[in-house]
Design a protein around this motif. Structure first.
Motif, PDB file in Angstrom:
ATOM      1  N   LEU A  49     -39.973  17.316 -64.009  1.00 18.52           N
ATOM      2  CA  LEU A  49     -39.976  15.949 -63.292  1.00 18.52           C
ATOM      3  C   LEU A  49     -39.610  14.907 -64.215  1.00 18.52           C
ATOM      4  CD1 LEU A  49     -43.252  16.147 -61.229  1.00 18.52           C
ATOM      5  CD2 LEU A  49     -40.865  16.430 -60.440  1.00 18.52           C
ATOM      6  N   PHE A  50     -38.598  14.312 -64.147  1.00 17.03           N
ATOM      7  CA  PHE A  50     -38.325  12.920 -65.078  1.00 17.03           C
ATOM      8  C   PHE A  50     -38.607  11.707 -64.507  1.00 17.03           C
ATOM      9  CE2 PHE A  50     -35.369   9.807 -66.429  1.00 17.03           C
ATOM     10  CZ  PHE A  50     -35.647   9.778 -67.946  1.00 17.03           C
ATOM     11  N   ALA A  51     -39.470  10.905 -64.796  1.00 21.02           N
ATOM     12  CA  ALA A  51     -39.977   9.630 -64.365  1.00 21.02           C
ATOM     13  C   ALA A  51     -39.414   8.350 -65.116  1.00 21.02           C
ATOM     14  CB  ALA A  51     -41.324   9.555 -64.217  1.00 21.02           C
ATOM     15  N   HIS A  52     -39.100   7.316 -64.456  1.00 22.56           N
ATOM     16  CA  HIS A  52     -38.401   6.066 -65.040  1.00 22.56           C
ATOM     17  C   HIS A  52     -38.860   4.859 -64.396  1.00 22.56           C
ATOM     18  CE1 HIS A  52     -35.442   3.059 -65.258  1.00 22.56           C
ATOM     19  NE2 HIS A  52     -35.677   3.144 -66.707  1.00 22.56           N
ATOM     20  N   LEU A  53     -39.242   4.011 -65.096  1.00 26.93           N
ATOM     21  CA  LEU A  53     -39.814   2.610 -64.519  1.00 26.93           C
ATOM     22  C   LEU A  53     -39.513   1.481 -65.234  1.00 26.93           C
ATOM     23  CD1 LEU A  53     -42.497   1.448 -65.549  1.00 26.93           C
ATOM     24  CD2 LEU A  53     -43.420   3.213 -64.132  1.00 26.93           C
ATOM     25  N   GLU A  54     -39.337   0.336 -64.524  1.00 31.42           N
ATOM     26  CA  GLU A  54     -39.365  -0.762 -65.338  1.00 31.42           C
ATOM     27  C   GLU A  54     -40.425  -1.644 -64.984  1.00 31.42           C
ATOM     28  OE1 GLU A  54     -35.369  -2.725 -64.831  1.00 31.42           O
ATOM     29  OE2 GLU A  54     -34.263  -0.866 -65.085  1.00 31.42           O
TER      30      GLU A  54
END
Length: 101
Positions: A49-54
């Motif tokens: 799983l690859f997660a990204h947030l701002e």
């Protein structure tokens, strides 16, 4: 602030993991937004799983309420992914090496 990390699903848990996110709790969405989080995405490649947030760091969330909700979420998701003994997902942070705005 932008963050990205990878996590690992347990074999055979791909569909269950996705279904739980398809049915994400409305209070979790509200709490993430209260934390200043936007543009949050999780991608899957096999069991990775690859997660990204701002996140807007000026947000002033209710940390106690978030911790209680986050603990319930961890307990709900733990059967599907690699976790530590406290049910926190095993996370490897990734370095941003390129960005086009």
């Amino acid at each position: 602030m932008r963050s990205a990390w990878v996590m690992t699903l347990k074999p055979g848990q791909e569909a269950s993991y996705k279904q739980k996110h398809d049915e994400i709790w409305p209070e979790m969405i509200d709490m993430l937004k209260a934390q200043g989080i936007s543009n949050y995405s999780i991608y899957r490649h096999g069991l990775t799983l690859f997660a990204h947030l701002e996140r807007d760091e000026s947000a002033t969330p209710d940390e106690a309420a978030f911790e209680e909700l986050a603990q319930r979420w961890k307990e709900w998701m733990a059967p599907h992914m690699e976790t530590h003994a406290d049910l926190t997902p095993v996370v490897d942070h990734v370095e941003e090496v390129f960005r086009l705005d």
